[in-house]
Write an enzyme that holds these catalytic residues in place. Sequence first.
Site, mmCIF file in Angstrom:
data_model
loop_
_atom_site.group_PDB
_atom_site.id
_atom_site.type_symbol
_atom_site.label_atom_id
_atom_site.label_comp_id
_atom_site.label_asym_id
_atom_site.label_seq_id
_atom_site.Cartn_x
_atom_site.Cartn_y
_atom_site.Cartn_z
ATOM 1 N N LYS A 215 0.833 -1.204 0.000
ATOM 2 C CA LYS A 215 0.000 0.000 0.000
ATOM 3 C C LYS A 215 0.870 1.256 0.000
ATOM 4 C CE LYS A 215 -4.035 0.101 2.050
ATOM 5 N NZ LYS A 215 -5.133 0.171 3.044
ATOM 6 N N ARG A 277 -5.952 -7.345 5.255
ATOM 7 C CA ARG A 277 -6.496 -8.698 5.401
ATOM 8 C C ARG A 277 -7.867 -8.846 4.745
ATOM 9 N NH1 ARG A 277 -5.901 -5.880 9.870
ATOM 10 N NH2 ARG A 277 -7.603 -5.447 11.318
ATOM 11 N N GLU A 362 -5.500 -10.761 13.833
ATOM 12 C CA GLU A 362 -5.110 -9.377 13.594
ATOM 13 C C GLU A 362 -6.314 -8.457 13.758
ATOM 14 O OE1 GLU A 362 -1.812 -8.331 10.769
ATOM 15 O OE2 GLU A 362 -3.441 -7.317 9.716
ATOM 16 N N HIS A 393 -2.661 -37.616 12.260
ATOM 17 C CA HIS A 393 -1.472 -38.385 12.597
ATOM 18 C C HIS A 393 -0.437 -37.525 13.315
ATOM 19 C CE1 HIS A 393 -2.765 -41.882 10.182
ATOM 20 N NE2 HIS A 393 -3.365 -40.951 9.459
#
Length: 556
Positions: A215, A277, A362, A393
Amino acid sequence: MAINKERGIKEMTITASPAWAAINAHRQTFADTHLKELFASDPKRVESLSLSFDGILYDFSKQRLTSETLGLLTALAKAAHVSDWTERMFAGEQINRSEGRSVLHVALRRSAGPFPNSRFDVMPDVVATRQRMARFAVRLRDGECLGHQGMPIRDVVNIGIGGSDLGPKMMGQALRSISHPALGVHYVSNLDGAQIAPLLQTLDPRTTLFIIVSKTFTTQETMFNANTARDWLRANLGDELISENHFAAVSSRPERAVDFGVCADLVFPIWDWVGGRYSLWSAVGLALMIAIGPHAFDEMLRGAERMDEHFRSTPFERNLPVVMALIGIWNANFLGAATNAVLPYNESLKYLPSFLQQLEMESNGKSVSVAGETLDFATSPIVWGELGNNGQHAFFQLLHQGGCLVPCDFIAAVRSDFPLPAHQEALLSNCFAQSAALAFGRNKDEVRASMEKELIGPTVIADLLPHRVFAGNQPSSTLLLTSLNPGALGSLIALYEHKAFVQGIIWGINSFDQWGVELGKAVASRILPALYDAQLAKTLDASTQGLLSFSREHLL
């Protein structure tokens, strides 16, 4: 009480509300009830505790709650004015208070405008950018974007970090079955040279394009890797290098990208009302659009838009994001769960846990309210996870017998994106079996009966019995998609975005800033020069001085 400076009214901390007290009273009389009892007492439990929308089935019947619990939780959402805050977000109000910004990632997947309103209409910029992205992606996919000496671009490397990497990388992996067969799309985020150096060894500098996604165009990790990419091109192509043929950029500071060597026509904008995000849907997803094509990218946007409308218009008790958010609050704040496991049962979803870690932790990993007051309750749980079949597992042993409360999200697509005979049926059976085993466990009588059936003697049974008992009662939800198609995946990610938003509203925090991230960047900028200057290091704390001294001895 906190004062809302914008409206001049008192805001009650949610834990002081009658709705919170009612849930707490309900928990005290109900929370220890085992899932076995809940299923035995309610034959229609699955019908009442499942929701579906847009090719997604959300089965939360294995959560430790009832319809009564859900009713009390929806009352909590109403007490927190979730609907009002939702409308404020969609109206473009500056609900990101600490940064004075609107929160309009929903605009990025709108199919029509004006939006959010005729006075503040972001859609002309959104649509124009989307069209520019599509034209560029089509040209590149058709072999018309040329690198060194007119050779077609064959590899694209997205250089970013955080939201500029995780979203497109996660979705690119999820949709790899429909990716362009002759184009390589790669992602670089780490400062560690162990990521970019081996990748560069596999690429042809003449046919490689780098997309720099930042940005501010100052992000340390991104710019280090961008400079490394430019140095690599110069070293291999020498004086014949034309930088503008090998770089594109996504930034809110186009002049910085042009100064770096990116052609102005290949700088795509990102706006301050889009958080990292939440930026998958924007030009940050350019590498993804190149991989899957503009049509599939648009299908993904339409899926997210359908979830937006569902979230905005559906009553709370049938609203997938709201119900998911409320279940998370029930588990964290009333049952005491400190973590939440994300367990996808599709290899193509392997980056989904990492993506959701950023999205939720966040956004909501905060202990201060929007009014600046310290909270007296937990907010975001620790989100973690792994491919479910692999996890069986590894860490599933702890889930089954470790004694920790770990709510789980099981996620699977019914149809495989890479079908092989019998593989998908076996995979789904494992997914369903694990959620059932975690919920219902196996008590002593069941274990004893099973061992007697195997003709094991009483002495051995007595020795082994404690080791084969499973307490069960581990809560989980299962999200089933019909397939890993762009529309369903768009809906899924928008579902989790709105979940985080609803939880932030109820907790009374700002889900759209990330000052903890900013602190780390500021401290790192002070430490880096101290690696080279021992005198400068003396201004730092004793531990950091010792670490720098050891590093300086072995690094320089």
